[in-house]
Design a protein around this motif. Structure first.
Motif, PDB file in Angstrom:
ATOM      1  N   TYR A 141     -19.372 -21.047 -76.571  1.00 20.60           N
ATOM      2  CA  TYR A 141     -19.772 -19.924 -77.416  1.00 20.60           C
ATOM      3  C   TYR A 141     -18.991 -18.673 -77.053  1.00 20.60           C
ATOM      4  O   TYR A 141     -18.628 -18.460 -75.894  1.00 20.60           O
ATOM      5  CB  TYR A 141     -21.277 -19.667 -77.286  1.00 20.60           C
ATOM      6  N   SER A 142     -18.762 -17.822 -78.037  1.00 15.77           N
ATOM      7  CA  SER A 142     -17.977 -16.605 -77.820  1.00 15.77           C
ATOM      8  C   SER A 142     -18.784 -15.565 -77.061  1.00 15.77           C
ATOM      9  O   SER A 142     -20.009 -15.471 -77.196  1.00 15.77           O
ATOM     10  CB  SER A 142     -17.532 -16.015 -79.164  1.00 15.77           C
ATOM     11  N   ILE A 143     -18.072 -14.769 -76.276  1.00 12.10           N
ATOM     12  CA  ILE A 143     -18.697 -13.635 -75.595  1.00 12.10           C
ATOM     13  C   ILE A 143     -17.847 -12.397 -75.840  1.00 12.10           C
ATOM     14  O   ILE A 143     -16.695 -12.468 -76.259  1.00 12.10           O
ATOM     15  CB  ILE A 143     -18.836 -13.850 -74.065  1.00 12.10           C
ATOM     16  N   ARG A 144     -18.431 -11.254 -75.564  1.00 13.09           N
ATOM     17  CA  ARG A 144     -17.743  -9.976 -75.568  1.00 13.09           C
ATOM     18  C   ARG A 144     -18.380  -9.143 -74.470  1.00 13.09           C
ATOM     19  O   ARG A 144     -19.281  -9.610 -73.775  1.00 13.09           O
ATOM     20  CB  ARG A 144     -17.866  -9.284 -76.922  1.00 13.09           C
ATOM     21  N   ILE A 182     -15.350 -18.998 -75.479  1.00 16.16           N
ATOM     22  CA  ILE A 182     -15.394 -19.864 -74.295  1.00 16.16           C
ATOM     23  C   ILE A 182     -15.282 -21.323 -74.734  1.00 16.16           C
ATOM     24  O   ILE A 182     -15.976 -21.771 -75.645  1.00 16.16           O
ATOM     25  CB  ILE A 182     -16.699 -19.648 -73.511  1.00 16.16           C
ATOM     26  N   LYS A 183     -14.408 -22.045 -74.065  1.00 12.12           N
ATOM     27  CA  LYS A 183     -14.157 -23.449 -74.411  1.00 12.12           C
ATOM     28  C   LYS A 183     -14.814 -24.371 -73.383  1.00 12.12           C
ATOM     29  O   LYS A 183     -15.147 -23.947 -72.268  1.00 12.12           O
ATOM     30  CB  LYS A 183     -12.652 -23.700 -74.469  1.00 12.12           C
ATOM     31  N   LEU A 184     -14.946 -25.622 -73.756  1.00 14.58           N
ATOM     32  CA  LEU A 184     -15.547 -26.581 -72.828  1.00 14.58           C
ATOM     33  C   LEU A 184     -14.692 -26.757 -71.577  1.00 14.58           C
ATOM     34  O   LEU A 184     -15.219 -27.015 -70.486  1.00 14.58           O
ATOM     35  CB  LEU A 184     -15.757 -27.925 -73.533  1.00 14.58           C
ATOM     36  N   VAL A 216     -18.571 -20.534 -65.755  1.00 14.28           N
ATOM     37  CA  VAL A 216     -18.996 -20.988 -67.071  1.00 14.28           C
ATOM     38  C   VAL A 216     -19.747 -22.307 -66.940  1.00 14.28           C
ATOM     39  O   VAL A 216     -19.329 -23.205 -66.185  1.00 14.28           O
ATOM     40  CB  VAL A 216     -17.771 -21.165 -67.996  1.00 14.28           C
ATOM     41  N   VAL A 217     -20.871 -22.427 -67.656  1.00 13.11           N
ATOM     42  CA  VAL A 217     -21.657 -23.666 -67.642  1.00 13.11           C
ATOM     43  C   VAL A 217     -21.886 -24.112 -69.084  1.00 13.11           C
ATOM     44  O   VAL A 217     -21.783 -23.325 -70.024  1.00 13.11           O
ATOM     45  CB  VAL A 217     -23.010 -23.473 -66.927  1.00 13.11           C
ATOM     46  N   GLU A 218     -22.205 -25.371 -69.241  1.00 13.67           N
ATOM     47  CA  GLU A 218     -22.508 -25.875 -70.581  1.00 13.67           C
ATOM     48  C   GLU A 218     -23.968 -25.600 -70.894  1.00 13.67           C
ATOM     49  O   GLU A 218     -24.846 -25.747 -70.025  1.00 13.67           O
ATOM     50  CB  GLU A 218     -22.226 -27.373 -70.677  1.00 13.67           C
ATOM     51  N   VAL A 270     -29.695 -14.089 -72.034  1.00 13.49           N
ATOM     52  CA  VAL A 270     -28.397 -13.859 -72.686  1.00 13.49           C
ATOM     53  C   VAL A 270     -28.448 -14.340 -74.129  1.00 13.49           C
ATOM     54  O   VAL A 270     -29.137 -15.309 -74.467  1.00 13.49           O
ATOM     55  CB  VAL A 270     -27.248 -14.556 -71.924  1.00 13.49           C
ATOM     56  N   MET A 271     -27.689 -13.665 -74.978  1.00 13.16           N
ATOM     57  CA  MET A 271     -27.753 -13.938 -76.415  1.00 13.16           C
ATOM     58  C   MET A 271     -27.249 -15.322 -76.764  1.00 13.16           C
ATOM     59  O   MET A 271     -27.722 -15.936 -77.737  1.00 13.16           O
ATOM     60  CB  MET A 271     -26.954 -12.873 -77.163  1.00 13.16           C
ATOM     61  N   ASN A 272     -26.301 -15.857 -75.993  1.00 13.37           N
ATOM     62  CA  ASN A 272     -25.779 -17.183 -76.317  1.00 13.37           C
ATOM     63  C   ASN A 272     -26.816 -18.281 -76.129  1.00 13.37           C
ATOM     64  O   ASN A 272     -26.659 -19.373 -76.682  1.00 13.37           O
ATOM     65  CB  ASN A 272     -24.519 -17.486 -75.497  1.00 13.37           C
TER      66      ASN A 272
END
Length: 552
Positions: A141-144, A182-184, A216-218, A270-272
C-alpha cells in the motif's frame, strides 16, 4: 559552495530567528554546529548580533570545559558584522537598523562576517521542524508523510525522495514524489523519506529526512469484525421505492493524535490498516448512497475513489473549506441513480456570496466577535442532486460541524444555513419539474447531542427560547417550516472513546419518506472495548446504516 545564514520570521511567537552553520577553531577549541538566536520585530540588528556573540562565547566556553581547557573569550573578541552591497561597494549595516525593516529587502548580495568566515544571507527560507511517516508500514500500500511542519513551508511545492535499507546504513533510492507505493519486495526493509522544502516564493531550504521505526511488513488477514454481523442485515441490495444510506465519519489521519488514541496500537491506528476495514465495511452494507466525513484527500485519490468506482459507485470529494487535507465524500450507485449536479458550499464564504443569506449576513456582522469566529471555520456542505429512474429527485446533503464545545452558536448557524440552502434547491427543482417529487436526505457528523439546539432546530423547525441565537444584544429565533426526523433515531453511541461516548451523527429525512430498517449498532459489542478505533473498529465513530422508502 557558499555557506548561508538564515533569518526567518516565526509568526507563531512573532520572533525573528537567526541560524548560522558555524564551523571554526578558536584556540584549539573546535565548534561545528548551528548557532541559533532570536529577537522581536522591534529590536535592532546590533542587539541580534550581540546575542549571537553571547551564544558563540557560551559554545566556546562549554566546549573548552569538555576538553579540560580554560579559554578566555569576551564579546569584544568576536568580530561579527553584516554588510550589504551598494553602488560604491559593500557597506556595514548600522547597528540601529530594525530587524523588521530588513525583511522586505533583497539580501541576495548581503554578507555576514564572523572572524574570517563569510556567509551569504537568506531571508525566510523554509525550515523543517517536524517530519514523520506512519509508524507501521504495510505492503503493498502507498504511504506519504504523516506530518510535515516548520517555518515558511509550502507542502505542495516540496520534493521528496524515498530510500530503503536492510541495516539503516546502506540506502538504495527507490522512488520520488510525495507518495511511495510500497511493494511486496520491500518487506523486511526500513524506509527513509527525504524532504526538500520550498516556500510559497519558491525558496529552497535545507533538506530533512526521517527513517521508519520498523521494517515493512505484509498486512495480516483482516479479522472477523462486528461490522460483519451488521452485514447480515444488508445482504440484499434494494430496489424499487427503497434505497439504503450509509453515513460514516472515517476518522482522518490528520486528527488521530497519539494522546487521544493512546489505547490503540500503532499497527491498528495507521490508515493503511484502517482503510481496509472501512472499505470492507462500506461494501458489505450494499448501500445506494454513501456519505463519508473526514476522508483524507490522499486516501481518496490513492484508494477510495478507484475501489468504490470498481464496485459501481460514482464518487465526488471536496476538501473542507476547499483547503484542508481532509474532506467530505459522497458516493452513489450508478445502476440506480443518475448524478445531475453536485457542489460544495463553505458557509463562511456562502454567507457573503449567496443572496438567500443576505439578511443573516447583515445581522451577524454586527457582532464582530461572533462573526470573526464564524468566518474562521471551514465547515462545509456537500450537495448531490441525483435522479431516480422514476420521477423522483433526491437532494443529498453531507456535512461535518465543528467539534469545539464553545461553538454551539456557530453550529446552529450552520444548521440554519444548511436547511435554508437545501430547501431553496428543492423549491427551484420543483418549479422546474412540476411532475417530479423531490426529497432531502441530510447526513453527517453534527457534533450535537439529541437534546441540542441543532437537533431540535432540524427536527422541530425551531429552538427553545433559552437556545435563541445571541448576536450582540439581539436574540434570534431561527425557524424553518420543513419537518425532518432522525432516520436512525437517537442511538446510544455513534462515537465511542474513553473521553466521550454519545450520539452526534445523524441521517435526517423528510417526514414524507419512511424508514424500513435501521441496521443495529450492536452497542453491547462496542462496550467490550476501552475505546474506538482498534483492531476491529476502524474509526472512533460508528456507521449509520438505514433503509428508506419513498411514500407514494
Amino acid at each position: 559552495m557558499e555557506k548561508i545564514i538564515h533569518l526567518r520570521y516565526n509568526s507563531t511567537d512573532k520572533k525573528f530567528q537567526l541560524s548560522i552553520p558555524l564551523k571554526l577553531n578558536f584556540q584549539n577549541v573546535e565548534i561545528d554546529e548551528d548557532i541559533e538566536t532570536e529577537c522581536s520585530a522591534s529590536e535592532t540588528i546590533g542587539l541580534l548580533l550581540e546575542r549571537t556573540k553571547d551564544e558563540i562565547k557560551n559554545k566556546i566556553h562549554h566546549k573548552s570545559k569538555e576538553i579540560g581547557s580554560e579559554v578566555k573569550i569576551e564579546n569584544d573578541d568576536i568580530e561579527i558584522y553584516l554588510r550589504r552591497k551598494r553602488k560604491e561597494g559593500y557597506k556595514i549595516i548600522p547597528d540601529y537598523v530594525k530587524i523588521l525593516s530588513m525583511m522586505s529587502q533583497d539580501h541576495s548580495t548581503s554578507r555576514l562576517t564572523i572572524f574570517d568566515q563569510e556567509f551569504g544571507v537568506c531571508v525566510n527560507a523554509p525550515k523543517i521542524m517536524h517530519l514523520s511517516i506512519p509508524p507501521v508500514l504495510y505492503a503493498p500500500y502507498s504511504i506519504r508523510y504523516a506530518r510535515i511542519g516548520g517555518l515558511n513551508i509550502k507542502a505542495p511545492l516540496c520534493k521528496f525522495k524515498w530510500y530503503r535499507s536492510k541495516d539503516k546504513i546502506d540506502w538504495e533510492e527507490v522512488g520520488e514524489g510525495v507518495s511511495y507505493p510500497i511493494k511486496l519486495d520491500d518487506i523486511g526493509y526500513f524506509l527513509k523519506m527525504k524532504c526538500f522544502p520550498f516556500s510559497s516564493k519558491g525558496i529552497e531550504g535545507s533538506p530533512a529526512e526521517v527513517v521508519s521505526e520498523g521494517v515493512v511488513v505484509e498486512l495480516t488477514k483482516i479479522p472477523q469484525c462486528p461490522f460483519h454481523f451488521r452485514h447480515t442485515h444488508t445482504k440484499i441490495t434494494l430496489s424499487g421505492q427503497s434505497y439504503r444510506v450509509v453515513s460514516y465519519n472515517a476518522l482522518s489521519s490528520l486528527y488521530n493524535r497519539e494522546e487521544d488514541f493512546s489505547y490503540c496500537p500503532d499497527e491498528f491506528m495507521v490508515m493503511n490498516y484502517r482503510k481496509q476495514l472501512i472499505l470492507r465495511e462500506i461494501l458489505g452494507y450494499n448501500a445506494d448512497i454513501v456519505c463519508l466525513q473526514e476522508i483524507d484527500l490522499f486516501e481518496y485519490q490513492e484508494f477510495f475513489q478507484q475501489e468504490l468506482e470498481n464496485e459501481g459507485y460514482l464518487t465526488k470529494f471536496y476538501r473542507k473549506g476547499f483547503y484542508l487535507g481532509d474532506g467530505l465524500m459522497c458516493a452513489v450507485r450508478k445502476s440506480r441513480f443518475k448524478l445531475k449536479a453536485y457542489e460544495q458550499i463553505v458557509f463562511c464564504n456562502a454567507i457573503r456570496s449567496k443572496e438567500i443569506f443576505q439578511n443573516l449576513y447583515d445581522i451577524l456582522k454586527t457582532d464582530k466577535k461572533l462573526f470573526k469566529r464564524f468566518s474562521l471555520q471551514s465547515t462545509s456542505l456537500q450537495v448531490f442532486e441525483i435522479k431516480c429512474k422514476d420521477k423522483r429527485i433526491l437532494l443529498i446533503g453531507n456535512t461535518q460541524m465543528s467539534h469545539r464545545p464553545d461553538n454551539d452558536d456557530t453550529r446552529l448557524i450552520h444548521a440554519y444555513m444548511t436547511i435554508r440552502y437545501l430547501n431553496s434547491l428543492k423549491q427551484r427543482l420543483l418549479n422546474m419539474n412540476e411532475t417530479f417529487k423531490v426529497n432531502i436526505v441530510l447526513c453527517g457528523d453534527f457534533n450535537s447531542l439529541p437534546n441540542s439546539a441543532v437537533y431540535k432546530f432540524i427536527c422541530d423547525g425551531k429552538v427553545e427560547p433559552e437556545d435563541y441565537l445571541k448576536v450582540g444584544d439581539r436574540l434570534l429565533n431561527l425557524q424553518h417550516n420543513m419537518r425532518f426526523v432522525s432516520a436512525c433515531g437517537s442511538p446510544k453511541y455513534t462515537v465511542y472513546t474513553p473521553s466521550f461516548k454519545n450520539c452526534i451523527d445523524y441521517v435526517f429525512i423528510e417526514e414524507d419518506t419512511e424508514v424500513e430498517q435501521v441496521v443495529p449498532f450492536l452497542e453491547e459489542e462496542v462496550e467490550k472495548h476501552e475505546g474506538l478505533p482498534n483492531d476491529l473498529y476502524p474509526s472512533d465513530h460508528l456507521a449509520l446504516v438505514v433503509d428508506i422508502k419513498f411514500k407514494d
